[in-house]
Design a protein around this motif. Structure first.
Motif, PDB file in Angstrom:
ATOM      1  N   VAL A   1       1.761 -25.320   2.199  1.00 16.11           N
ATOM      2  CA  VAL A   1       0.650 -24.408   2.472  1.00 16.11           C
ATOM      3  C   VAL A   1       1.119 -22.970   2.265  1.00 16.11           C
ATOM      4  O   VAL A   1       2.158 -22.565   2.791  1.00 16.11           O
ATOM      5  CB  VAL A   1       0.122 -24.589   3.907  1.00 16.11           C
ATOM      6  CG1 VAL A   1      -0.968 -23.562   4.212  1.00 16.11           C
ATOM      7  CG2 VAL A   1      -0.407 -26.006   4.089  1.00 16.11           C
ATOM      8  N   LEU A   2       0.354 -22.206   1.501  1.00 18.79           N
ATOM      9  CA  LEU A   2       0.667 -20.798   1.218  1.00 18.79           C
ATOM     10  C   LEU A   2       0.085 -19.905   2.300  1.00 18.79           C
ATOM     11  O   LEU A   2      -1.052 -20.112   2.741  1.00 18.79           O
ATOM     12  CB  LEU A   2       0.082 -20.407  -0.142  1.00 18.79           C
ATOM     13  CG  LEU A   2       0.311 -18.963  -0.600  1.00 18.79           C
ATOM     14  CD1 LEU A   2       1.776 -18.734  -0.939  1.00 18.79           C
ATOM     15  CD2 LEU A   2      -0.569 -18.646  -1.816  1.00 18.79           C
ATOM     16  N   ILE A   3       0.849 -18.898   2.729  1.00 19.93           N
ATOM     17  CA  ILE A   3       0.368 -17.914   3.701  1.00 19.93           C
ATOM     18  C   ILE A   3       0.284 -16.554   3.021  1.00 19.93           C
ATOM     19  O   ILE A   3       1.249 -16.103   2.399  1.00 19.93           O
ATOM     20  CB  ILE A   3       1.292 -17.836   4.926  1.00 19.93           C
ATOM     21  CG1 ILE A   3       1.305 -19.182   5.654  1.00 19.93           C
ATOM     22  CG2 ILE A   3       0.846 -16.725   5.871  1.00 19.93           C
ATOM     23  CD1 ILE A   3       2.241 -19.218   6.846  1.00 19.93           C
ATOM     24  N   VAL A   4      -0.865 -15.908   3.146  1.00 14.48           N
ATOM     25  CA  VAL A   4      -1.092 -14.589   2.555  1.00 14.48           C
ATOM     26  C   VAL A   4      -1.413 -13.616   3.681  1.00 14.48           C
ATOM     27  O   VAL A   4      -2.362 -13.824   4.440  1.00 14.48           O
ATOM     28  CB  VAL A   4      -2.246 -14.620   1.536  1.00 14.48           C
ATOM     29  CG1 VAL A   4      -2.453 -13.236   0.926  1.00 14.48           C
ATOM     30  CG2 VAL A   4      -1.975 -15.656   0.450  1.00 14.48           C
ATOM     31  N   SER A   5      -0.618 -12.553   3.797  1.00 14.89           N
ATOM     32  CA  SER A   5      -0.779 -11.605   4.899  1.00 14.89           C
ATOM     33  C   SER A   5      -0.956 -10.182   4.378  1.00 14.89           C
ATOM     34  O   SER A   5      -0.303  -9.767   3.419  1.00 14.89           O
ATOM     35  CB  SER A   5       0.446 -11.663   5.821  1.00 14.89           C
ATOM     36  OG  SER A   5       0.323 -10.755   6.895  1.00 14.89           O
ATOM     37  N   SER A   6      -1.831  -9.423   5.015  1.00 15.98           N
ATOM     38  CA  SER A   6      -2.014  -8.018   4.650  1.00 15.98           C
ATOM     39  C   SER A   6      -0.845  -7.191   5.177  1.00 15.98           C
ATOM     40  O   SER A   6      -0.311  -7.443   6.256  1.00 15.98           O
ATOM     41  CB  SER A   6      -3.327  -7.478   5.222  1.00 15.98           C
ATOM     42  OG  SER A   6      -3.358  -7.638   6.628  1.00 15.98           O
ATOM     43  N   ALA A   7      -0.434  -6.187   4.402  1.00 11.93           N
ATOM     44  CA  ALA A   7       0.722  -5.362   4.777  1.00 11.93           C
ATOM     45  C   ALA A   7       0.395  -4.362   5.876  1.00 11.93           C
ATOM     46  O   ALA A   7       1.288  -3.899   6.587  1.00 11.93           O
ATOM     47  CB  ALA A   7       1.259  -4.620   3.550  1.00 11.93           C
ATOM     48  N   GLY A   8      -0.885  -4.004   6.019  1.00 11.35           N
ATOM     49  CA  GLY A   8      -1.268  -3.035   7.034  1.00 11.35           C
ATOM     50  C   GLY A   8      -1.616  -1.682   6.447  1.00 11.35           C
ATOM     51  O   GLY A   8      -1.278  -1.368   5.296  1.00 11.35           O
ATOM     52  N   ASN A   9      -2.278  -0.845   7.253  1.00 13.41           N
ATOM     53  CA  ASN A   9      -2.826   0.420   6.773  1.00 13.41           C
ATOM     54  C   ASN A   9      -2.283   1.618   7.550  1.00 13.41           C
ATOM     55  O   ASN A   9      -3.029   2.460   8.027  1.00 13.41           O
ATOM     56  CB  ASN A   9      -4.358   0.391   6.878  1.00 13.41           C
ATOM     57  CG  ASN A   9      -4.953  -0.820   6.196  1.00 13.41           C
ATOM     58  OD1 ASN A   9      -4.801  -1.016   5.007  1.00 13.41           O
ATOM     59  ND2 ASN A   9      -5.637  -1.652   6.967  1.00 13.41           N
ATOM     60  N   SER A  10      -0.962   1.667   7.672  1.00 13.33           N
ATOM     61  CA  SER A  10      -0.335   2.755   8.431  1.00 13.33           C
ATOM     62  C   SER A  10       0.558   3.629   7.568  1.00 13.33           C
ATOM     63  O   SER A  10       1.352   4.416   8.092  1.00 13.33           O
ATOM     64  CB  SER A  10       0.487   2.175   9.593  1.00 13.33           C
ATOM     65  OG  SER A  10      -0.315   1.396  10.436  1.00 13.33           O
ATOM     66  N   ARG A  11       0.460   3.458   6.245  1.00 12.51           N
ATOM     67  CA  ARG A  11       1.264   4.190   5.249  1.00 12.51           C
ATOM     68  C   ARG A  11       2.750   4.235   5.604  1.00 12.51           C
ATOM     69  O   ARG A  11       3.432   5.255   5.441  1.00 12.51           O
ATOM     70  CB  ARG A  11       0.684   5.592   5.002  1.00 12.51           C
ATOM     71  CG  ARG A  11       0.698   6.543   6.155  1.00 12.51           C
ATOM     72  CD  ARG A  11       0.184   7.934   5.753  1.00 12.51           C
ATOM     73  NE  ARG A  11      -1.255   7.958   5.597  1.00 12.51           N
ATOM     74  CZ  ARG A  11      -1.963   9.024   5.224  1.00 12.51           C
ATOM     75  NH1 ARG A  11      -1.333  10.153   4.950  1.00 12.51           N
ATOM     76  NH2 ARG A  11      -3.256   8.977   5.113  1.00 12.51           N
ATOM     77  N   MET A  12       3.283   3.107   6.091  1.00  9.29           N
ATOM     78  CA  MET A  12       4.692   3.030   6.484  1.00  9.29           C
ATOM     79  C   MET A  12       5.501   2.257   5.446  1.00  9.29           C
ATOM     80  O   MET A  12       4.985   1.384   4.758  1.00  9.29           O
ATOM     81  CB  MET A  12       4.834   2.327   7.833  1.00  9.29           C
ATOM     82  CG  MET A  12       4.202   3.054   8.985  1.00  9.29           C
ATOM     83  SD  MET A  12       4.642   2.290  10.594  1.00  9.29           S
ATOM     84  CE  MET A  12       4.021   0.642  10.374  1.00  9.29           C
ATOM     85  N   ASN A  13       6.785   2.615   5.357  1.00 12.38           N
ATOM     86  CA  ASN A  13       7.724   1.862   4.544  1.00 12.38           C
ATOM     87  C   ASN A  13       8.263   0.716   5.408  1.00 12.38           C
ATOM     88  O   ASN A  13       9.041   0.932   6.328  1.00 12.38           O
ATOM     89  CB  ASN A  13       8.871   2.758   4.083  1.00 12.38           C
ATOM     90  CG  ASN A  13       9.835   2.044   3.163  1.00 12.38           C
ATOM     91  OD1 ASN A  13       9.817   0.814   3.026  1.00 12.38           O
ATOM     92  ND2 ASN A  13      10.704   2.807   2.514  1.00 12.38           N
ATOM     93  N   LEU A  14       7.846  -0.509   5.101  1.00  6.21           N
ATOM     94  CA  LEU A  14       8.226  -1.646   5.933  1.00  6.21           C
ATOM     95  C   LEU A  14       9.687  -2.047   5.752  1.00  6.21           C
ATOM     96  O   LEU A  14      10.181  -2.903   6.485  1.00  6.21           O
ATOM     97  CB  LEU A  14       7.304  -2.835   5.636  1.00  6.21           C
ATOM     98  CG  LEU A  14       5.818  -2.601   5.935  1.00  6.21           C
ATOM     99  CD1 LEU A  14       5.033  -3.886   5.751  1.00  6.21           C
ATOM    100  CD2 LEU A  14       5.621  -2.047   7.343  1.00  6.21           C
ATOM    101  N   ASP A  15      10.367  -1.433   4.796  1.00  4.17           N
ATOM    102  CA  ASP A  15      11.813  -1.632   4.685  1.00  4.17           C
ATOM    103  C   ASP A  15      12.549  -0.875   5.784  1.00  4.17           C
ATOM    104  O   ASP A  15      13.703  -1.187   6.103  1.00  4.17           O
ATOM    105  CB  ASP A  15      12.331  -1.155   3.325  1.00  4.17           C
ATOM    106  CG  ASP A  15      11.842  -2.018   2.184  1.00  4.17           C
ATOM    107  OD1 ASP A  15      11.259  -3.084   2.455  1.00  4.17           O
ATOM    108  OD2 ASP A  15      12.044  -1.623   1.016  1.00  4.17           O
TER     109      ASP A  15
END
Length: 354
Positions: free
Chosen positions: A189-203
């Motif tokens: 099963v594939l999971i697709v998630s939104s990165a979010g809308n906070s203009r952040m570098n998730l690294d």
């Protein structure tokens, strides 16, 4: 508390004006033209007319006012009320992953208040796609237990793709979610998630849910993190509120001016990475429907590899550098934007080899 009382007072004032002028606006469709024609001499209508002038001035309407007030009350009475605990209502322990006998089958009880899921569903839905709505967000941040159990429920009940359009900054039980992601991977099963809308570098920071354990190593190979792009193939290609990350965001998809559904058979144009994730889930469903022999991992990399790469600099302003520019292909692992046509061509090629 003062702002809560002020909000109650304004809402009461609006309802008095609405009732007093109902004969002029039976459908609550306010206009300056009609307001200008109302005789306010020798009566108490002037106050109500002036209040509704403000409603028109700020381009508001009855539906928005009622929805915003309900949301406002929820915020004060539930979301930031330390004495409110919805888990007691559910008779459930959020710290016990084995306690699963809670919840109900009502996923549409607050459609007029919370319409986000309807927008996401409207982007995904096609005749060949079946949807399984699962409501897991009560008040405040979503509990890890609810996320993990919803993933497992979707897997056990036949889902091929799990679309997740929510996020939070803290996770008390991340391993529960990691185990659920691995469970989905085990069942293809594939999971697709939104990165979010906070203009952040998730690294450089972490939001949840995600598929890595803090050092960049992915816990499974069936998870796609989706950033947001615009319709402008130039320095404005990056959707300015989207989170990004060379090592954490997999690919970008359109997130600006997306036409979709809202409750009560209405439509809206909206923006956000939730809609980008929904578009990606839709393409994944299209691939699976034509090529059911592919694995979730294969579909993940088909989507990433088949996107369109852009190498030119785009605006990525920060507090420290408002003029910062970054090559678009440095904002995600793939450096690309979702492309359904290319994805189907690549999927066909891989499927035929199998």
């Amino acid at each position: 508390m003062k702002s809560y009382e002020r909000g109650d007072k304004l809402y009461s004032k609006y309802n008095r004006a609405k009732d007093a002028l109902k004969e002029y606006f039976p459908n609550y469709k306010y206009s300056i033209e009609v307001l200008n024609k109302i005789d306010t001499t020798n009566n108490d209508l002037k106050e109500h007319v002036e209040f509704l002038r403000l409603v028109v001035k700020y381009n508001d309407n009855d539906e928005n006012i009622n929805r915003n007030y309900k949301s406002y009350r929820d915020t004060y009475l539930k979301k930031i009320n330390i004495d409110f605990n919805e888990r007691e209502i559910l008779n459930e322990d959020e710290n016990d992953i084995t306690d699963i006998e809670y919840g109900n089958n009502n996923v549409s009880g607050n459609l007029d208040l919370y319409r986000h899921a309807t927008e996401v569903a409207g982007v995904i839905k096609e005749d060949f796609i079946k949807l399984m709505p699962l409501a897991i967000a009560p008040y405040g941040d979503t509990h890890d237990k609810d996320i993990a159990l919803a993933i497992r429920y979707a897997v056990d009940n036949g889902a091929k793709i799990i679309n997740m359009s929510f996020g939070k900054d803290y996770s008390l039980h991340p391993n529960w979610v990691f185990d659920a992601i691995k469970y989905a991977e085990k069942h293809n099963v594939l999971i697709v998630s939104s990165a979010g809308n906070s203009r952040m570098n998730l690294d450089e920071t972490t939001t949840y849910p995600n598929d890595h354990n803090g050092d960049g190593v992915e816990v499974a190979d069936n998870f796609l993190m989706i950033g947001g792009s615009t319709k402008h193939p130039n320095e404005n290609l990056y959707y300015k509120y989207s989170n990004y990350g060379k090592n954490t965001v997999d690919i970008f998809a359109p997130a600006e001016d997306i036409y979709t559904t809202i409750p009560n058979n209405e439509y809206i144009t909206d923006t956000g990475t939730s809609l980008a994730a929904a578009l990606t889930s839709k393409v994944a469903a299209l691939i699976f429907s034509h090529y059911p022999n592919l694995t979730a991992s294969q579909v993940k990399y088909i989507i990433m590899d088949s996107g369109v790469e852009y190498t030119f600099p785009v605006k990525t302003p920060t507090r420290e550098d408002k003029n910062k520019m970054t090559p678009f292909n440095e904002l995600s692992k793939s450096g690309k934007v979702l492309n359904a046509y290319n994805a189907l061509i690549l999927a066909d090629s891989i499927s035929r080899k199998q």
